[in-house]
Design an enzyme around this catalytic site. Structure first.
Site, PDB file in Angstrom:
ATOM      1  N   CYS A  82       0.236  -0.959   0.103  1.00 45.63           N
ATOM      2  CA  CYS A  82       0.209   0.151  -0.330  1.00 45.63           C
ATOM      3  C   CYS A  82       0.995   1.419   0.511  1.00 45.63           C
ATOM      4  CB  CYS A  82      -0.835  -0.030   0.867  1.00 45.63           C
ATOM      5  SG  CYS A  82      -2.254   0.903   0.934  1.00 45.63           S
ATOM      6  N   HIS A 184      -3.312  -5.070   2.316  1.00 44.44           N
ATOM      7  CA  HIS A 184      -2.880  -5.688   3.243  1.00 44.44           C
ATOM      8  C   HIS A 184      -2.907  -7.027   3.611  1.00 44.44           C
ATOM      9  CE1 HIS A 184      -1.942  -1.100   4.823  1.00 44.44           C
ATOM     10  NE2 HIS A 184      -2.341  -1.263   3.905  1.00 44.44           N
ATOM     11  N   GLU A 186      -1.118  -8.790   5.862  1.00 45.54           N
ATOM     12  CA  GLU A 186      -0.752  -8.892   7.201  1.00 45.54           C
ATOM     13  C   GLU A 186      -2.192  -8.735   8.248  1.00 45.54           C
ATOM     14  OE1 GLU A 186      -0.412  -6.188   5.977  1.00 45.54           O
ATOM     15  OE2 GLU A 186       0.010  -4.375   6.441  1.00 45.54           O
TER      16      GLU A 186
HETATM   17  N1  GLN Z   1      -3.029   6.621   1.290  1.00 44.33           N
HETATM   18  C1  GLN Z   1      -2.195   5.525   1.609  1.00 44.33           C
HETATM   19  C2  GLN Z   1      -0.795   7.132   1.419  1.00 44.33           C
HETATM   20  O1  GLN Z   1      -1.085   7.036   0.359  1.00 44.33           O
HETATM   21  C3  GLN Z   1      -1.858   4.501   1.695  1.00 44.33           C
HETATM   22  C4  GLN Z   1      -2.544   3.657   2.461  1.00 44.33           C
HETATM   23  C5  GLN Z   1      -2.242   2.494   3.360  1.00 44.33           C
HETATM   24  O2  GLN Z   1      -1.038   1.897   2.910  1.00 44.33           O
HETATM   25  N2  GLN Z   1      -3.049   1.575   3.419  1.00 44.33           N
HETATM   26  O3  GLN Z   1       0.189   6.953   1.438  1.00 44.33           O
END
Ligand code: GLN
Length: 206
Positions: A82, A184, A186
């Site tokens: 992410c 994610h 995890e």
């Molecule tokens: N929206 C977050 C970002 O721009 C990422 C979100 C996440 O890691 N769950 O960094």
């Protein structure tokens, strides 16, 4: 091929760090949370966790960690999750409808990144927190939390897609030690996830 128990370091500046431990240990590897150059040098591979990429970038700059991280990433496997995917991308577009930044002319803003994978990502591309969702990838429950959308993927293997977008990718050739997932795995308490398994294998073979 590394001969010892693989040591997986999770960058511990901000975000979901400790929750990777049981997955990594279930793969027979050692888990370390790392935030200093001395610790970066001790590990065989890196997880860049989910969290907020802008906060992580700010802390990387504040503590002067960019160079040491870039040097380590050049020679070791890296898995971005992410926000971590955002840090790994070649191009990062900011979804200005959702950004708190003032972008009056409507141009796409970009955000600094390590450029490890030839992908273009749009931060918060699925929308706000309300659009966060769960699904299954490879039969394993995963969560998309204010996830980026991979808008464009260059020379990568797409390991999984969701809603017609790649969501799990791995580099090719010189970049085959890099993988990224916009979801994610995890947070699911069934250890290890297939993604952790794959990454530990990558580190073992490196
Ligand atoms: N929206 C977050 C970002 O721009 C990422 C979100 C996440 O890691 N769950 O960094």
């Amino acid at each position: 091929m590394i001969a010892h128990t693989p040591r997986i370091g999770c960058l511990a500046l901000q975000g979901a760090v400790e929750i990777h431990r049981p997955h990594i240990e279930a793969c027979g590897a050692e888990f370390l949370s790392v935030k200093t150059p001395a610790r970066f040098d001790e590990v065989d591979g890196f997880i860049l966790p989910g969290g907020e990429s802008t906060t992580m970038l700010r802390l990387i700059e504040t503590f002067n960690l960019w160079k040491s991280l870039a040097e380590n990433f050049a020679k070791k496997p890296v898995w971005g999750i992410c926000a971590g995917t955002i840090l790994m991308a070649e191009t990062v577009l900011v979804n200005d409808n959702l950004s708190s930044r003032d972008n009056k002319d409507g141009q796409d803003e970009t955000q600094k990144s390590f450029g490890l994978l030839p992908i273009t990502v749009l931060r918060n591309g699925y929308g706000t927190q309300l659009e966060s969702t769960q699904t299954e990838i490879e039969g394993y429950p995963v969560s998309f939390i204010r996830a980026p959308v991979i808008k464009d993927a260059g020379d990568v293997d797409v390991l999984a897609s969701y809603d017609d977008n790649p969501v799990w990718v791995q580099g090719k050739g010189e970049r085959s030690n890099y993988m990224a997932s916009t979801f994610h795995p995890e947070l699911t308490m069934k250890f290890p996830s297939p993604m952790h398994k794959k990454f530990v294998e990558l580190v073992r073979r490196s």
